[in-house]
Design a protein around this motif. Structure first.
Motif, short mmCIF file in Angstrom:
data_model
loop_
_atom_site.label_atom_id
_atom_site.label_comp_id
_atom_site.label_asym_id
_atom_site.label_seq_id
_atom_site.Cartn_x
_atom_site.Cartn_y
_atom_site.Cartn_z
N SER A 66 1.20 -1.30 0.03
CA SER A 66 0.18 -0.04 0.06
C SER A 66 1.04 1.25 -0.22
O SER A 66 1.93 1.26 0.18
N CYS A 67 -0.08 2.63 -0.43
CA CYS A 67 0.68 3.57 -1.26
C CYS A 67 0.20 4.62 -0.42
O CYS A 67 -1.06 4.55 -1.03
N ALA A 68 0.39 5.67 -0.33
CA ALA A 68 -0.27 7.42 -0.35
C ALA A 68 0.49 7.90 -0.76
O ALA A 68 2.39 8.26 0.08
N VAL A 84 -5.42 14.31 -0.09
CA VAL A 84 -4.68 13.02 -0.13
C VAL A 84 -5.30 12.59 -1.44
O VAL A 84 -6.13 12.27 -2.34
N TRP A 85 -3.92 11.94 -2.30
CA TRP A 85 -3.83 10.75 -2.87
C TRP A 85 -4.06 9.09 -2.59
O TRP A 85 -2.52 9.19 -1.92
N THR A 86 -5.18 8.47 -2.69
CA THR A 86 -4.84 7.08 -2.55
C THR A 86 -5.25 5.88 -3.79
O THR A 86 -6.32 6.43 -4.20
N HIS A 87 -5.00 4.64 -3.12
CA HIS A 87 -5.61 3.60 -3.68
C HIS A 87 -7.53 3.56 -2.92
O HIS A 87 -8.05 2.01 -3.28
N SER A 88 -7.75 3.85 -1.75
CA SER A 88 -8.96 3.36 -1.05
C SER A 88 -9.76 2.94 -1.90
O SER A 88 -9.97 2.91 -3.34
N GLN A 89 -10.88 1.86 -1.57
CA GLN A 89 -11.56 0.99 -2.48
C GLN A 89 -13.29 2.73 -2.34
O GLN A 89 -14.19 2.52 -2.61
N GLY A 90 -13.43 3.64 -1.07
CA GLY A 90 -14.06 4.50 -1.12
C GLY A 90 -13.62 6.10 -0.30
O GLY A 90 -13.34 5.89 1.01
N VAL A 91 -13.12 6.84 -1.49
CA VAL A 91 -12.99 8.07 -1.04
C VAL A 91 -13.77 8.69 -0.26
O VAL A 91 -13.55 9.77 0.92
N TYR A 92 -14.93 8.69 -0.23
CA TYR A 92 -15.89 9.80 0.82
C TYR A 92 -15.42 8.95 2.35
O TYR A 92 -15.72 9.80 3.07
N GLY A 96 -4.51 -2.66 3.29
CA GLY A 96 -3.98 -1.32 3.53
C GLY A 96 -3.87 -0.06 3.01
O GLY A 96 -3.44 1.26 3.68
N ALA A 97 -4.55 -0.11 2.15
CA ALA A 97 -5.05 1.42 1.43
C ALA A 97 -5.01 2.17 2.74
O ALA A 97 -4.76 3.47 1.94
N TRP A 109 0.33 -5.70 9.00
CA TRP A 109 -0.36 -4.10 9.17
C TRP A 109 -2.07 -4.68 9.04
O TRP A 109 -2.70 -4.21 9.84
N GLU A 110 -1.91 -5.87 7.92
CA GLU A 110 -3.38 -5.54 6.68
C GLU A 110 -3.85 -6.01 7.85
O GLU A 110 -3.49 -6.60 8.23
N PRO A 111 -5.34 -5.57 7.33
CA PRO A 111 -6.55 -6.36 8.48
C PRO A 111 -6.82 -8.10 7.12
O PRO A 111 -7.16 -7.26 5.54
N TYR A 112 -7.19 -8.85 8.05
CA TYR A 112 -6.81 -10.23 6.74
C TYR A 112 -8.81 -10.46 7.03
O TYR A 112 -9.36 -9.84 7.30
N GLY A 113 -8.50 -11.59 6.17
CA GLY A 113 -10.07 -12.26 5.89
C GLY A 113 -10.14 -13.54 6.54
O GLY A 113 -9.11 -14.04 7.42
#
Length: 733
Positions: free
Chosen positions: A323-325, A336-344, A376-377, A408-412
């Motif tokens: 992950s990167c930002a 913020v520039w991000t590859h999040s799945q939900g910017v709002y 982790g995005a 550190w990411e959240p897992y399944g």
């Protein structure tokens, strides 16, 4: 260094949009598209490109309705204040929601343009044709930009607007090449990892030795002597270094670590099987479905009873790119520039984390490495935002390392499933009892700072992560089959590891268990596994998928040690239908499995881009085989231990099987989400094929761990049953 102004259509363009769409009313045409002076059309979507090809599919539906060359369509991905707020790109909903909204907006825009042209040209609307940015008729023509005279549409989307997709269908339904492939293949800047700004600085977080650790002391004097340190940031127990050079930020984080003193507990369970541990935890139990007239006697009084238990461990998202930002705080405003799945939702969470008003935060979505759920995005974006507040007026790039992503990411989450069923004298299922144990899913920020990783460490009053989406655990827990008496109960625990959404959520484990159990029941009924499923289905679209799959696998001749297994599911029992077969061979002596070929038959309703749909199903099948065969998160008493690809292997290119995908296109049906349709059936087909090949019933994942019973395997995780010679059936053993 990437310039501050890239190609006009790229999401890597770091400048602000040409116009801000202040209203962003989802009912307004102007919220979804803009006609530019050069005749090109910009489509805005609140969804993110995650590798699923949504950019191209959305361009296709827009180009179809506007009767334009798709090359004249630009798609602008999720960005606060500029694109509609469509929540998260998740749940296989992008085509069903965003693409269909764009379709109606584009069709409404077309009809509005024809109305305006009829007035401007003094011609009947029916005599006019919109094509490639021009309205023509009666020997006259006018550009669509000139029709608007530089203004917006100022009109609402019509719910009953005629659709060219149903009457013409020239672009929709075609395998249009993805719009981003050229940039990726030629190495052009495309991903968040590629984005650079002038005078940008680089940061790294100095991670604690365990989740929940508290920073007791820091040797500021020793750290101050480290060369190249632009700033050491400490907020509570969060520590970070900032440097002018990325490599320097890495070496500084390593140099700072020995000068920090932490307090932490050895809190993770070890020495106990995880499947037993999660069953022993306190649960929030609920009866999710109970048929009228249900009682345990339905099963206890039956002619044939069968019971089995299944288990899935924690697994990682395992994104190839960590992950990167990038973030910048200047003049009281945060970008913020991000590859999040939900910017709002992320904007709301960051606002709570930092104490800023949402209107002072601008978030721009940029494609990243495949996320396959909530990785982790969001965390790295929040960390970059926090560091930007501590080091204003410079762009701060924060890149996680592989070890950070894995640790550190959240897992399944791990899940356990227990099934019991009864068959009547005709071999039909009369009773079905299903209990599942799962942590909740979908613990995304959702506007809540508590679900962001840095919130746990900055010590500003944020609590532990909130509960997630219970329905994620029960997704596909109810079989899609006709069963007269059913009892479904879920038991939600709070497990030892951080968890959230992983592709398919609970559907992966639930379908694995249900479809493996269906094979076991077919054996009890002495029935062909496909025919057994067909006998319990009334949905003709489901039976069409299984019949087509049946015709394909009947062509295969199995050799000794080989087998074919099948599985079926309809994702969420409401989205795409997917029937899968796997052809495998098993080396019982070594415990090795070779997956020779996978077949899939998919019905996703109207298909926008067949190649895109196939890519989604193919990727899901390969990922599922990797999950099922070998993936498992391991930990000691303080932290996760799979920090590298060596300790967390995934399927390699040379291990990937041949794949055949057949699509049942239904142009007059609604499109159905398909990105998560293949995961559950693929692993179920795999374990069913292993049983056909070796007579070993694997009920606990990962498969390789279960199969290696000679020397290193765990025999307790495998059921050795007498293999059946199915004779005329299609499954050889």
């Amino acid at each position: 260094m990437v310039s501050s102004r890239l190609r006009a259509d790229t999401t890597l363009d770091p400048s602000a949009p040409d116009t801000q769409n202040a209203r962003l009313d989802p009912k307004a045409i102007d919220s979804w598209l803009t006609i530019r002076e050069d005749g090109r059309v910009t489509i805005r979507t609140g969804k993110m490109e995650l590798g699923q090809g949504i950019t191209t599919a959305i361009a296709q539906v827009a180009a179809e309705e506007l009767n334009m060359d798709i090359a004249a369509i630009d798609v602008h991905l999720a960005e606060t204040e500029y694109t509609p707020n469509e929540g998260y790109t998740a749940g296989s909903m992008s085509i069903q929601s965003s693409a269909m909204s764009v379709r109606k907006a584009a069709a409404s825009a077309r009809e509005r343009l024809l109305d305006l042209a009829a007035q401007e040209l003094a011609l009947a609307k029916g005599s006019l044709e919109l094509q490639d940015g021009l309205v023509q008729g009666g020997g006259k023509s006018i550009s669509i930009y000139a029709l608007l005279k530089g203004k917006q549409f100022a009109a609402s989307i019509s719910s009953d607007v005629p659709l060219y997709a149903t009457s013409r269908r020239k672009i929709v339904g075609q395998s249009i090449a993805r719009m981003d492939i050229k940039h990726i293949l030629t190495g052009e800047p495309h991903f968040i990892h590629d984005l650079r700004f002038p005078e940008m600085v680089h940061a790294r977080i100095v991670r604690p030795p365990a989740h929940g650790a508290k920073l007791l002391a820091i040797d500021d004097r020793a750290i101050a002597q480290l060369p190249g340190l632009a700033k050491l940031v400490r907020v509570g127990s969060l520590v970070a270094v900032i440097a002018e050079d990325e490599y320097k930020s890495i070496t500084l984080s390593e140099a700072v670590a020995p000068h920090l003193t932490w307090k932490f507990e050895k809190a993770l369970p070890v020495g106990e099987l995880l499947r037993d541990h999660i069953r022993s935890l306190p649960t929030d139990s609920k009866t999710d479905k109970q048929s009228e007239g249900w009682s345990d006697q339905v099963i206890s009084d039956s002619v044939v009873r069968h019971q089995a238990s299944y288990f899935k461990p924690y697994i990682m998202h395992a994104a190839n790119g960590p992950s990167c930002a990038i973030a910048r705080y200047t003049d009281g405003k945060l970008s913020v520039w991000t590859h999040s799945q939900g910017v709002y939702p992320l904007r709301g969470a960051i606002a709570g984390l930092l104490g800023l008003k949402e209107e002072l935060i601008h978030i721009k979505g940029v494609p990243g490495a495949g996320c396959y759920g909530h990785n982790g995005a969001d965390d790295v974006a929040a960390e970059a935002a926090l560091l930007a507040m501590e080091f204003p007026d410079r762009h701060i790039r924060l890149q996680w390392m592989r070890e950070e992503e894995n640790a550190w990411e959240p897992y399944g989450t791990a899940m356990a499933m227990e099934l019991e069923a009864a068959l009547d004298r005709e071999g039909r299922i009369q009773g079905w009892k299903y209990d599942l144990w799962s942590d909740d899913h979908g613990v995304r920020p959702g506007g809540d700072a508590d679900n962001l990783l840095p919130a746990w460490y900055i010590e500003k009053g944020h609590g532990a992560a909130k509960s997630g989406f219970r329905g994620g655990a029960t997704r596909n827990a109810e079989p899609y089959y006709i069963i007269p008496h059913m009892h479904l109960r879920s038991h939600i625990f709070r497990g030892p590891l951080r968890r959230s959404s992983l592709r398919g959520l609970g559907a992966y484990a639930n379908v694995f268990a249900i479809e493996a159990f269906m094979d076991e029941l077919a054996e009890k009924a002495a029935a062909d596994p496909i025919e057994f499923r067909l006998n319990h289905l009334r949905d003709s679209r489901a039976t069409d998928c299984l019949r087509m799959l049946q015709r394909e696998v009947r062509k295969v001749n199995c050799h000794d040690g080989e087998g074919i297994g099948v599985a079926f599911a309809r994702y969420k029992n409401a989205a795409a239908y997917c029937a899968i077969a796997a052809h495998v061979s098993v080396d019982s002596r070594k415990g090795n499995v070779t997956v020779h070929k996978l077949w899939a038959v998919v019905d996703a309703g109207e298909v926008i881009n067949p190649d895109g749909l196939k890519n989604q199903i193919e990727g899901g099948m390969v990922q599922s085989i990797s999950w099922g065969l070998m993936e498992e998160v391991n930990f000691d008493d303080t932290h996760v231990t799979n920090l590298t690809w060596a300790s967390y292997p995934i399927l390699r290119f040379q291990e990937a099987p041949a794949i055949q995908i057949d699509i049942i296109d239904r142009p007059h049906e609604a499109p159905l989400g398909a990105g998560e349709a293949a995961q559950g059936p693929a692993t179920a087909a795999l374990v069913n094929a292993i049983y056909r090949a070796a007579g070993i019933r694997v009920r606990e994942l990962p498969i390789i761990k279960a199969l290696r019973v000679t020397g290193v395997g765990d025999r307790s995780s495998i059921s050795h049953e007498n293999p059946i010679n199915f004779g005329q059936f299609i499954f050889c053993i």
